[in-house]
Structure formats: C-alpha cells, structure tokens
Design a protein around this motif. Sequence first.
Motif, mmCIF file in Angstrom:
data_model
loop_
_atom_site.group_PDB
_atom_site.id
_atom_site.type_symbol
_atom_site.label_atom_id
_atom_site.label_comp_id
_atom_site.label_asym_id
_atom_site.label_seq_id
_atom_site.Cartn_x
_atom_site.Cartn_y
_atom_site.Cartn_z
ATOM 1 N N ALA A 166 0.834 -1.203 0.000
ATOM 2 C CA ALA A 166 0.000 0.000 0.000
ATOM 3 C C ALA A 166 0.868 1.253 0.000
ATOM 4 O O ALA A 166 0.610 2.208 -0.741
ATOM 5 C CB ALA A 166 -0.921 -0.004 1.221
ATOM 6 N N PHE A 167 1.922 1.238 0.794
ATOM 7 C CA PHE A 167 2.781 2.416 0.897
ATOM 8 C C PHE A 167 3.511 2.664 -0.429
ATOM 9 O O PHE A 167 3.601 3.800 -0.902
ATOM 10 C CB PHE A 167 3.777 2.254 2.044
ATOM 11 C CG PHE A 167 4.391 3.552 2.451
ATOM 12 C CD1 PHE A 167 3.725 4.410 3.309
ATOM 13 C CD2 PHE A 167 5.626 3.937 1.953
ATOM 14 C CE1 PHE A 167 4.273 5.636 3.665
ATOM 15 C CE2 PHE A 167 6.188 5.154 2.303
ATOM 16 C CZ PHE A 167 5.519 6.005 3.168
ATOM 17 N N GLY A 168 4.012 1.588 -1.036
ATOM 18 C CA GLY A 168 4.685 1.709 -2.330
ATOM 19 C C GLY A 168 3.748 2.296 -3.380
ATOM 20 O O GLY A 168 4.133 3.159 -4.171
ATOM 21 N N ARG A 169 2.499 1.831 -3.358
ATOM 22 C CA ARG A 169 1.530 2.322 -4.331
ATOM 23 C C ARG A 169 1.198 3.785 -4.058
ATOM 24 O O ARG A 169 1.096 4.598 -4.992
ATOM 25 C CB ARG A 169 0.267 1.461 -4.215
ATOM 26 C CG ARG A 169 -0.552 1.476 -5.456
ATOM 27 C CD ARG A 169 -1.769 0.578 -5.334
ATOM 28 N NE ARG A 169 -2.866 1.190 -6.055
ATOM 29 C CZ ARG A 169 -4.130 0.809 -5.941
ATOM 30 N NH1 ARG A 169 -4.458 -0.173 -5.118
ATOM 31 N NH2 ARG A 169 -5.064 1.424 -6.629
ATOM 32 N N TRP A 170 1.048 4.112 -2.777
ATOM 33 C CA TRP A 170 0.750 5.502 -2.383
ATOM 34 C C TRP A 170 1.847 6.441 -2.882
ATOM 35 O O TRP A 170 1.597 7.514 -3.413
ATOM 36 C CB TRP A 170 0.616 5.553 -0.858
ATOM 37 C CG TRP A 170 0.024 6.808 -0.309
ATOM 38 C CD1 TRP A 170 -1.197 7.354 -0.618
ATOM 39 C CD2 TRP A 170 0.616 7.684 0.669
ATOM 40 N NE1 TRP A 170 -1.391 8.491 0.113
ATOM 41 C CE2 TRP A 170 -0.305 8.725 0.909
ATOM 42 C CE3 TRP A 170 1.823 7.673 1.372
ATOM 43 C CZ2 TRP A 170 -0.048 9.755 1.811
ATOM 44 C CZ3 TRP A 170 2.071 8.691 2.268
ATOM 45 C CH2 TRP A 170 1.156 9.722 2.492
ATOM 46 N N MET A 171 3.093 6.008 -2.731
ATOM 47 C CA MET A 171 4.243 6.800 -3.196
ATOM 48 C C MET A 171 4.235 6.926 -4.713
ATOM 49 O O MET A 171 4.428 8.003 -5.256
ATOM 50 C CB MET A 171 5.554 6.138 -2.747
ATOM 51 C CG MET A 171 5.881 6.268 -1.278
ATOM 52 S SD MET A 171 6.399 7.956 -0.819
ATOM 53 C CE MET A 171 4.933 8.595 -0.026
ATOM 54 N N ARG A 172 4.024 5.798 -5.397
ATOM 55 C CA ARG A 172 4.074 5.841 -6.870
ATOM 56 C C ARG A 172 2.936 6.674 -7.437
ATOM 57 O O ARG A 172 3.076 7.298 -8.471
ATOM 58 C CB ARG A 172 4.009 4.414 -7.455
ATOM 59 C CG ARG A 172 5.339 3.683 -7.395
ATOM 60 C CD ARG A 172 5.300 2.386 -8.200
ATOM 61 N NE ARG A 172 4.258 1.479 -7.753
ATOM 62 C CZ ARG A 172 4.366 0.642 -6.727
ATOM 63 N NH1 ARG A 172 5.486 0.580 -6.039
ATOM 64 N NH2 ARG A 172 3.371 -0.147 -6.392
#
Lengths: 188, 188
Positions: free
Chosen positions: B157-163
């Motif tokens: 989720a965090f990786g997606r939020w960043m991307r």
Amino acid sequence: MARWEPNARDRLQQAALDLYAEHGFEETTVAEIAKRAGLTERTFFRYFADKPEVLFSGAGSLQEFLVTRVAQAPASAAPIDAVASALEATAAFFQERREFSAQRQAVIDANADLRERELIKLATLSSAIAEQLRRRGVSDRAASLTADAGIAVFKAAFGRWMRELAQQDFAKLIRESLEELRAVTASY
Amino acid sequence: MARWEPNARDRLQQAALDLYAEHGFEETTVAEIAKRAGLTERTFFRYFADKPEVLFSGAGSLQEFLVTRVAQAPASAAPIDAVASALEATAAFFQERREFSAQRQAVIDANADLRERELIKLATLSSAIAEQLRRRGVSDRAASLTADAGIAVFKAAFGRWMRELAQQDFAKLIRESLEELRAVTASY
C-alpha cells in the motif's frame, strides 16, 4: 606453501559453528576457527571473507536455486504456486543440512547483527523472486506481494522445522504454512 | 546559552531532508543541517541522536500506535482484521505528512544502509504486532504469519501511495492491498 586440504571448507565451517556455539560469535576469532579445524588463517580466508560469511555463504546459491525454479515453473502455474514449489524444492537442501541449519540458526538468534543480516538476506531473496515473477509477466504489485507471501511462508515453515527439531518433511511444512497464510488472511 | 527556538525539531527535520535530497545522505553533515535550519549543532543533538535518526524518529510512535490499535480491536475481530484496521488508522498520520513521506522515501531508496535500517524497522514492527496478537490469544504461528501478512500489505500500500504521488486515500490502499494479497495467494 599451501597444501591441498581435503574438505577444508566443511572443516572450517564446522569448527566455526562449534566455536560460535561454545563461546559466542563475537568472542570467536578466525585464528581460533583455523586452529580448531587444523588449518591456517590463510586457508580460512581462501574460503570465507570474514566470520559472518561462514553463516551466509549459502545465501547466493539458495537465491539462484529459487529464482531458477520459479523461472522453470510451467507457464500455466499461478505465481504463488511457482513460488511454493520452488520453496518445496529446497527441502532436500535443508534436510541434508539439519544439524548445520539448527546450529546456524541458534548462533543467528543470539546475535542482533546476525539477525539483521538474516533479515536482509530474506528481503534480498524476496526481491529476486519478485523480479523473476515480473519476467514471467506478473504485474509489479502482484509480483512483490506474491514474493513477500512466499518469504512469510518460508519463515513460518523454517521456524516450525527448527522448533520440531527438523523431524518433519520440510516440503510438507511449506505447503501447510501456505494453507495457514490463506487461513489467517481469509475474509469472513 | 540555549534560547528556546520555535519548531526547532521540524525545522531541523526539513533542513536535513532538503540537504539529503540535494547532496545525498552521506555527504551531508550535522553542521550543515543546523546551519540550514538557522540553529546550532547542539540543538540538533537535543532532538536527534545522529543523521539517520531524522528519518527514523517516527518509528517508535508508529509501532506504539499500531500495537495499541491491535490491542483495542474488538475481541470478536479476526486477527487479520485487527491488523488491517490498525494499518488503515495510520492513514491520517501519513496523509498529514505526504511531502515528508515522499522525501524520506527517496532518501532511503538511494542509500543501501538506510534501506537496511528500514527493513529492520518493518521487521521489528512485525514482531511487535505478532506479540500483541499472541496476547489476544492467537497461536504463535498464526500470530507471526498474520503480522508478516500485515507488513506485506503495508509495504504494498505504501509503495503504491508513493508511486501514485500520495493522491489516493491510504486506508483504501490498505484494504485493496489486503484483497490483492488474498487474490495472489488464492488456491485454484
């Protein structure tokens, strides 16, 4: 002049593990390891870069093995099944090294730096598996999640194998741990 | 003599992040951070033990928040739901710190030592969550697997939020990532 020493690598590894267990990892010197193995420090450094390397020298071949297995899985295999069968295929490797695996794990559990290095090893393994899944056409996100799930399963199975004194079939523990992961993440 | 400096902590943190981004983490000195913030080195060390601490000082409160939330989940909640709602509840925290989170992540991604420290932070978080699940009566194995699944979901989720440039609702990304984890581990 260096003589050829039969099984020098194995003798050094066993001597190191015995000393790490007896006196602690930090307290053991390379000189002591070499002496216990009946070899020289110079011979030690021909096989291992440093003291931790004795515990982590298998990481590269484990990673290569897993990545190759994932690559060889049938194109029709679901990503998680490709990963699970790669993990199951490590059973022979670990089962041949029951005693080594148990000694190694005890040394790592007792030392914070080694526990960190083990975490990094597992995270590197996860990234390598995810990369191989992407090459199979799995989407970026699904590849990372599948690889992380695989590593969680591996950790659970390995922990159980250690606690149950390595008596169980490791491949069976991988399958059961994947079932447990499905059960604990199930939606009701 | 130390004067009271308003927002010294925030000013130091922002100055550090800007300098890490401009010149790299390794190349930046505490003296430079203090100067950029218009403060002294002594003031820096009143708030942070060292340079990495600027990036990891939130880890303790994040862990405490998650553990407390898991403890407060209704007794009837399934372990994974207790963990998922704790993770969803971090949304407000991260969404107030979009810019900081993005800058911090870029600095960490660019430095191997910081990436390792981030891995250790996440592993520590997983252990703390597992420990709290055990206190709720969850079995040892299920607790570890559930916590690891939760951290895999958080990372996704965090990786997606960043991307996606932190435009999305973080709580929604947690729920979707848990759904994705279920989908990728499903048995056919």
